[in-house]
Design a protein around this motif. Structure first.
Motif, PDB file in Angstrom:
ATOM      1  N   THR A  84      -5.858  -0.812  -4.854  1.00  0.00           N
ATOM      2  CA  THR A  84      -6.055   0.485  -4.199  1.00  0.00           C
ATOM      3  C   THR A  84      -6.760   1.460  -5.133  1.00  0.00           C
ATOM      4  OG1 THR A  84      -4.066   0.185  -2.852  1.00  0.00           O
ATOM      5  CG2 THR A  84      -4.883   2.444  -3.113  1.00  0.00           C
ATOM      6  N   GLY A  85      -6.305   1.537  -6.364  1.00  0.00           N
ATOM      7  CA  GLY A  85      -6.907   2.448  -7.336  1.00  0.00           C
ATOM      8  C   GLY A  85      -8.358   2.107  -7.620  1.00  0.00           C
ATOM      9  N   THR A  86      -8.657   0.818  -7.699  1.00  0.00           N
ATOM     10  CA  THR A  86     -10.036   0.392  -7.956  1.00  0.00           C
ATOM     11  C   THR A  86     -10.955   0.784  -6.816  1.00  0.00           C
ATOM     12  OG1 THR A  86      -9.284  -1.458  -9.321  1.00  0.00           O
ATOM     13  CG2 THR A  86     -11.502  -1.609  -8.408  1.00  0.00           C
ATOM     14  N   ILE A  87     -10.494   0.598  -5.574  1.00  0.00           N
ATOM     15  CA  ILE A  87     -11.316   0.966  -4.413  1.00  0.00           C
ATOM     16  C   ILE A  87     -11.522   2.477  -4.352  1.00  0.00           C
ATOM     17  CG2 ILE A  87     -11.386   1.021  -1.892  1.00  0.00           C
ATOM     18  CD1 ILE A  87     -10.015  -1.703  -1.920  1.00  0.00           C
ATOM     19  N   LEU A  88     -10.468   3.237  -4.616  1.00  0.00           N
ATOM     20  CA  LEU A  88     -10.619   4.693  -4.617  1.00  0.00           C
ATOM     21  C   LEU A  88     -11.627   5.136  -5.677  1.00  0.00           C
ATOM     22  CD1 LEU A  88      -6.979   6.023  -4.114  1.00  0.00           C
ATOM     23  CD2 LEU A  88      -8.925   6.306  -2.564  1.00  0.00           C
ATOM     24  N   LEU A  89     -11.571   4.502  -6.847  1.00  0.00           N
ATOM     25  CA  LEU A  89     -12.487   4.863  -7.926  1.00  0.00           C
ATOM     26  C   LEU A  89     -13.934   4.555  -7.547  1.00  0.00           C
ATOM     27  CD1 LEU A  89     -12.995   5.742 -10.901  1.00  0.00           C
ATOM     28  CD2 LEU A  89     -12.673   3.335 -11.524  1.00  0.00           C
ATOM     29  N   THR A  90     -14.158   3.337  -7.038  1.00  0.00           N
ATOM     30  CA  THR A  90     -15.525   2.879  -6.813  1.00  0.00           C
ATOM     31  C   THR A  90     -16.101   3.299  -5.466  1.00  0.00           C
ATOM     32  OG1 THR A  90     -14.680   0.733  -6.018  1.00  0.00           O
ATOM     33  CG2 THR A  90     -15.239   0.907  -8.342  1.00  0.00           C
ATOM     34  N   LYS A  91     -15.245   3.527  -4.468  1.00  0.00           N
ATOM     35  CA  LYS A  91     -15.733   3.882  -3.140  1.00  0.00           C
ATOM     36  C   LYS A  91     -15.685   5.380  -2.865  1.00  0.00           C
ATOM     37  CE  LYS A  91     -17.207   3.401   1.065  1.00  0.00           C
ATOM     38  NZ  LYS A  91     -17.562   4.796   1.286  1.00  0.00           N
ATOM     39  N   SER A  92     -14.834   6.107  -3.564  1.00  0.00           N
ATOM     40  CA  SER A  92     -14.686   7.533  -3.272  1.00  0.00           C
ATOM     41  C   SER A  92     -15.032   8.427  -4.452  1.00  0.00           C
ATOM     42  CB  SER A  92     -13.253   7.830  -2.810  1.00  0.00           C
ATOM     43  OG  SER A  92     -12.964   7.166  -1.609  1.00  0.00           O
ATOM     44  N   ILE A  93     -14.354   8.222  -5.565  1.00  0.00           N
ATOM     45  CA  ILE A  93     -14.466   9.168  -6.682  1.00  0.00           C
ATOM     46  C   ILE A  93     -15.849   9.127  -7.323  1.00  0.00           C
ATOM     47  CG2 ILE A  93     -13.544   9.778  -8.941  1.00  0.00           C
ATOM     48  CD1 ILE A  93     -10.816   8.737  -7.953  1.00  0.00           C
ATOM     49  N   ILE A  94     -16.317   7.938  -7.707  1.00  0.00           N
ATOM     50  CA  ILE A  94     -17.637   7.842  -8.340  1.00  0.00           C
ATOM     51  C   ILE A  94     -18.752   8.245  -7.375  1.00  0.00           C
ATOM     52  CG2 ILE A  94     -19.318   6.262  -9.367  1.00  0.00           C
ATOM     53  CD1 ILE A  94     -17.026   4.766 -10.657  1.00  0.00           C
ATOM     54  N   PRO A  95     -18.785   7.719  -6.121  1.00  0.00           N
ATOM     55  CA  PRO A  95     -19.843   8.149  -5.202  1.00  0.00           C
ATOM     56  C   PRO A  95     -19.849   9.655  -4.941  1.00  0.00           C
ATOM     57  CG  PRO A  95     -18.823   6.152  -4.393  1.00  0.00           C
ATOM     58  CD  PRO A  95     -17.977   6.625  -5.539  1.00  0.00           C
ATOM     59  N   ALA A  96     -18.657  10.245  -4.732  1.00  0.00           N
ATOM     60  CA  ALA A  96     -18.602  11.688  -4.490  1.00  0.00           C
ATOM     61  C   ALA A  96     -19.096  12.455  -5.712  1.00  0.00           C
ATOM     62  CB  ALA A  96     -17.171  12.108  -4.149  1.00  0.00           C
ATOM     63  N   GLY A  97     -18.741  11.973  -6.896  1.00  0.00           N
ATOM     64  CA  GLY A  97     -19.209  12.610  -8.129  1.00  0.00           C
ATOM     65  C   GLY A  97     -20.728  12.562  -8.252  1.00  0.00           C
ATOM     66  N   LEU A  98     -21.322  11.432  -7.864  1.00  0.00           N
ATOM     67  CA  LEU A  98     -22.780  11.296  -7.921  1.00  0.00           C
ATOM     68  C   LEU A  98     -23.463  12.249  -6.945  1.00  0.00           C
ATOM     69  CD1 LEU A  98     -23.125   7.397  -8.157  1.00  0.00           C
ATOM     70  CD2 LEU A  98     -23.501   9.071  -9.984  1.00  0.00           C
ATOM     71  N   ALA A 265     -16.705  -4.972   1.424  1.00  0.00           N
ATOM     72  CA  ALA A 265     -16.278  -4.624   2.777  1.00  0.00           C
ATOM     73  C   ALA A 265     -15.734  -3.201   2.858  1.00  0.00           C
ATOM     74  CB  ALA A 265     -15.218  -5.614   3.267  1.00  0.00           C
ATOM     75  N   SER A 266     -15.455  -2.576   1.730  1.00  0.00           N
ATOM     76  CA  SER A 266     -14.984  -1.182   1.750  1.00  0.00           C
ATOM     77  C   SER A 266     -16.140  -0.197   1.874  1.00  0.00           C
ATOM     78  CB  SER A 266     -14.193  -0.878   0.473  1.00  0.00           C
ATOM     79  OG  SER A 266     -15.040  -0.884  -0.673  1.00  0.00           O
ATOM     80  N   ALA A 267     -17.374  -0.677   1.814  1.00  0.00           N
ATOM     81  CA  ALA A 267     -18.552   0.203   1.768  1.00  0.00           C
ATOM     82  C   ALA A 267     -18.941   0.690   3.158  1.00  0.00           C
ATOM     83  CB  ALA A 267     -19.709  -0.522   1.106  1.00  0.00           C
ATOM     84  N   THR A 268     -17.993   1.254   3.877  1.00  0.00           N
ATOM     85  CA  THR A 268     -18.217   1.721   5.245  1.00  0.00           C
ATOM     86  C   THR A 268     -17.985   3.222   5.343  1.00  0.00           C
ATOM     87  OG1 THR A 268     -15.918   1.122   5.723  1.00  0.00           O
ATOM     88  CG2 THR A 268     -17.611  -0.476   6.340  1.00  0.00           C
ATOM     89  N   THR A 269     -18.414   3.772   6.454  1.00  0.00           N
ATOM     90  CA  THR A 269     -18.115   5.167   6.777  1.00  0.00           C
ATOM     91  C   THR A 269     -17.166   5.174   7.965  1.00  0.00           C
ATOM     92  OG1 THR A 269     -20.296   5.897   6.020  1.00  0.00           O
ATOM     93  CG2 THR A 269     -19.070   7.401   7.440  1.00  0.00           C
ATOM     94  N   ALA A 270     -16.025   5.837   7.827  1.00  0.00           N
ATOM     95  CA  ALA A 270     -15.007   5.829   8.875  1.00  0.00           C
ATOM     96  C   ALA A 270     -15.493   6.556  10.121  1.00  0.00           C
ATOM     97  CB  ALA A 270     -13.725   6.483   8.358  1.00  0.00           C
ATOM     98  N   GLY A 271     -15.035   6.081  11.281  1.00  0.00           N
ATOM     99  CA  GLY A 271     -15.441   6.694  12.538  1.00  0.00           C
ATOM    100  C   GLY A 271     -15.065   8.159  12.635  1.00  0.00           C
ATOM    101  N   ASN A 272     -13.884   8.512  12.122  1.00  0.00           N
ATOM    102  CA  ASN A 272     -13.475   9.916  12.244  1.00  0.00           C
ATOM    103  C   ASN A 272     -14.198  10.819  11.246  1.00  0.00           C
ATOM    104  OD1 ASN A 272     -12.190   9.206   9.901  1.00  0.00           O
ATOM    105  ND2 ASN A 272     -10.125   9.530  10.659  1.00  0.00           N
ATOM    106  N   ALA A 273     -15.038  10.229  10.372  1.00  0.00           N
ATOM    107  CA  ALA A 273     -15.854  11.043   9.472  1.00  0.00           C
ATOM    108  C   ALA A 273     -16.899  11.834  10.238  1.00  0.00           C
ATOM    109  CB  ALA A 273     -16.529  10.165   8.430  1.00  0.00           C
ATOM    110  N   ILE A 274     -17.167  11.437  11.485  1.00  0.00           N
ATOM    111  CA  ILE A 274     -18.139  12.151  12.310  1.00  0.00           C
ATOM    112  C   ILE A 274     -17.714  13.614  12.499  1.00  0.00           C
ATOM    113  CG2 ILE A 274     -19.189  12.242  14.613  1.00  0.00           C
ATOM    114  CD1 ILE A 274     -18.879   9.186  14.714  1.00  0.00           C
ATOM    115  N   ALA A 275     -16.408  13.857  12.482  1.00  0.00           N
ATOM    116  CA  ALA A 275     -15.910  15.223  12.668  1.00  0.00           C
ATOM    117  C   ALA A 275     -15.896  16.026  11.373  1.00  0.00           C
ATOM    118  CB  ALA A 275     -14.499  15.183  13.255  1.00  0.00           C
ATOM    119  N   THR A 276     -16.068  15.376  10.229  1.00  0.00           N
ATOM    120  CA  THR A 276     -15.925  16.062   8.942  1.00  0.00           C
ATOM    121  C   THR A 276     -16.960  17.159   8.712  1.00  0.00           C
ATOM    122  OG1 THR A 276     -14.839  14.155   7.930  1.00  0.00           O
ATOM    123  CG2 THR A 276     -15.866  15.726   6.439  1.00  0.00           C
ATOM    124  N   PRO A 277     -18.251  16.963   9.033  1.00  0.00           N
ATOM    125  CA  PRO A 277     -19.200  18.068   8.822  1.00  0.00           C
ATOM    126  C   PRO A 277     -18.785  19.359   9.533  1.00  0.00           C
ATOM    127  CG  PRO A 277     -20.406  16.039   9.215  1.00  0.00           C
ATOM    128  CD  PRO A 277     -18.951  15.736   9.480  1.00  0.00           C
TER     129      PRO A 277
END
Length: 343
Positions: A84-98, A265-277
């Protein structure tokens, strides 16, 4: 299992879906988007029809999360947390930081017609349902339990946090807690009574197609067209970038060897992300000029990443010899995210 292998189908709908990586979720998702776009009246019939085909996503995902929690024993909790921690790091934290770093140079208007708002929403969250569907076929208890990463990065939390706009740091942690409570209860029940785990084994194959269809009804294909080429291209690029990061996280941090492709397989965008903007623009008016286009682009990214990520993951697994023999022999065999791992 012997009895199940003798079952024949006049039309192999289930087996056909499972020949496509993530197909048990992907195909109903696309069908749902078609119905929601062109036949919305069907979803408005009310009663059981609306309840099942339009409004069932959250409760069915909740059941799936509960069943997934039952797979996590005291013996496997350490590996699950590491994954879980690895996916959060590589799929969320690093991409958002970039993305935030890019914003320091180009401003929130972004580049080539793609705002920083659209970029960060595409990059920092993941489709937990597709992850469960994919890891149910190709992964093990560590991977399925890492659904927790999707529970954490779901919604606008990471986007708000990393954008750092005025007022966006006021994150409702109660919603985050509510997302993981079914998993925690499942863990407790599964560790107390293994019989419940056995009873819940068929749940994933039952609920995934239905909640995928319901999620799809919220994706307007008109918005996908509006997002146009830019949304599709950036969604594909985001999938490749975050998928590569997740792959190396699996290989270098988790030491998963020829199964490192699972991370893609974690490299997706969630369906409910459509509401985030819209949520972020509502919190900070500075993003309002970019909200409409960003929403359309994110909708495009949801579809393209749902198709591309599992295909890339399966291709890498096959190329590196990480697909188990039973997965290649039968597309419909053993697809449950709760199959036994000898726990």
């Amino acid at each position: 299992m012997a009895a199940e292998s003798q079952i024949t189908s006049r039309v192999p709908l289930f087996g056909g879906m499972n020949r496509i990586p993530g197909g048990i979720m992907l195909i109903p998702l696309i069908l749902g988007s078609i119905v929601g776009t062109f036949f919305p009246g069907f979803l408005e019939l009310g009663n059981f029809t609306s309840a099942l085909f339009r409004d069932s996503a959250l409760p069915l995902i909740g059941i799936l999360i509960f069943a997934t929690g039952m797979q996590i024993t005291l013996k496997t909790s350490g590996p699950v947390l590491a994954t879980t921690g690895t996916i959060l790091l590589t799929k969320s934290i690093i991409p958002a930081g970039l993305v935030v770093l890019l914003g320091q140079f180009v401003g929130i208007e972004g580049i080539l017609g793609v705002s920083i708002l659209a970029l960060i929403v595409m990059m920092d969250n993941s489709n937990g349902g597709l992850w469960l569907a994919f890891t149910g076929r190709y992964g093990d208890a560590r991977d399925r339990g890492a659904y927790m990463a999707s529970a954490i990065n779901d919604g606008p939390f990471f986007s708000m946090l990393f954008l750092g706009a005025a007022g966006l740091a006021d994150i409702p942690y109660t919603l985050l807690l509510a997302a993981v409570i079914p998993l925690i209860i499942g863990i407790i029940v599964g560790n107390l009574d293994a019989k419940w785990t056995e009873i819940m084994r068929p749940i994933p194959n039952m609920v995934i197609p239905f909640f995928a269809f319901a999620l799809g009804t919220g994706i307007d294909l008109g918005n996908v067209v509006t997002g146009g080429l830019s949304g599709l291209v950036v969604g594909a690029i985001a999938t490749v970038i975050t998928g590569t990061l997740a792959y190396f996280g699996y290989r270098w941090i988790l030491r998963r060897g020829n199964q490192s492709g699972i991370g893609i397989a974690s490299a997706t965008t969630a369906g409910n992300a459509i509401a985030t903007p819209a949520i972020i623009a509502g919190a900070d008016p500075a993003f309002e000029p970019y909200m409409e286009v960003a929403t359309a682009q994110v909708a495009s990214a949801v579809l393209v990443s749902a198709i591309l990520a599992p295909l890339l993951a399966a291709w890498v697994l096959k190329r590196q010899g990480g697909i188990k023999k039973q997965d290649t022999e039968s597309g419909a065999e053993d697809t449950s995210p709760l199959r036994s791992e000898g726990l």
